[in-house]
Scaffold this motif. Sequence first.
Motif: not given
Length: 367
Positions: A183-202
């Motif tokens: 998932v991304v927020s309304d301000v995310t530039n989808v082509d410039s993603i540099t990090r992905i957050y989540s729980h370690g298990q996920s």
Amino acid sequence: MTDSDAQQAALLALRDKIDGIDAEIGRLISERAQCAQRVADVKTAAGATDAVFYRPEREAQVLRKAMERNSGPLSDEEMARLFREIMSACLALEQPVKVAYLGPEGTFTQQAALKHFGQSAVALPFSAIDEVFREVEAGAVNYGVVPVENSTEGVVSHTLDNFMNSNLKICGEVELRVHHNLVVSDVTNVDSITRIYSHGQSLAQCRKWLDSHYPNIERIAVSSNAEAARRLKGEWNAAAIAPLKAAELYDLRIIAEKIEDQPDNSTRFLIIGAQEVPSSGKDKTSLLVAMRNQPGALHSLLEPFHRNSIDLTRVESRPSRSGVWTYVFFVDFTGHKDDARVSETLAEVASQVADLKVLGSYPKAVL
Ligand SMILES: O=C(O)C(=O)C[C@]1(C(=O)O)C=C[C@@H](O)C=C1
């Protein structure tokens, strides 16, 4: 009569029929709710202050009967889900049940809590598994919901470790199919993603998908995947792996669905409380066992179960945390501790090991 008149007449007749059925269902639900109120009166008769309103074994039986009776066209699960909600509302009339879950809002654990207790339960988020245990121990809530194992990633060791220092009982289990989304927020530039957050298990449950779609992107483990979703607000170069509910809650956009590596990825949660649950007819039991440090110890723990045809569903070892506990085993098996065969087996095992604690006998997950 034109075709559309005929269609109109058929619709009217069917809707008339549905109105009549709905009136009947409504009347029956009210009658059922009155029965539940009378049950509460019986439970509190003679001024009993320790009345237990929530009865996991009875709920499991009611849901199983709803499934057995069902002859379609709704699926058994759908039918049980409807009864789940009726019973949840009836219980709330007796006493609203308060449930602590591993939060924040939007986690799979919240979904598990509502799946198990229904929408009429008051579900309260807490930020750590220890806190959920503490709230239940302190009596601030009636029950707690914590994750215990995932089909892809294995055990949630923090939950097991909490049982070593707690007198709480396991009163139930819930299983949830777990789907992950990017998932991304309304301000995310989808082509410039540099990090992905989540729980370690996920992150671990989506490892292969991430390796092939975002091989060089930093993966950042945070305390929950709902927390990962919450962090996205205002970050133009980040994405998160999160459940659908969290995406809805934080107004996020899903750019890839069902990205978990195993299509049947599911998580099992435990209901913890102060109550011992009588047999529902289809139960499981969980034990915490401390072994003597001697050859053949594990064999003497497991052999009596095999000899008495008791089906072990899980054996997990954890390092002990005190001098007394050299190493401990968490053992799950099919059956209730009050079944004759089970109680004889437990007595035999108890005589062989350093310590044995029954963490609880509880109904097998119905839904
Ligand atoms: O049978 C009971 O003890 C009830 O309280 C009734 C009822 C129900 O609605 O069927 C409600 C709550 C309990 O958890 C179990 C069942």
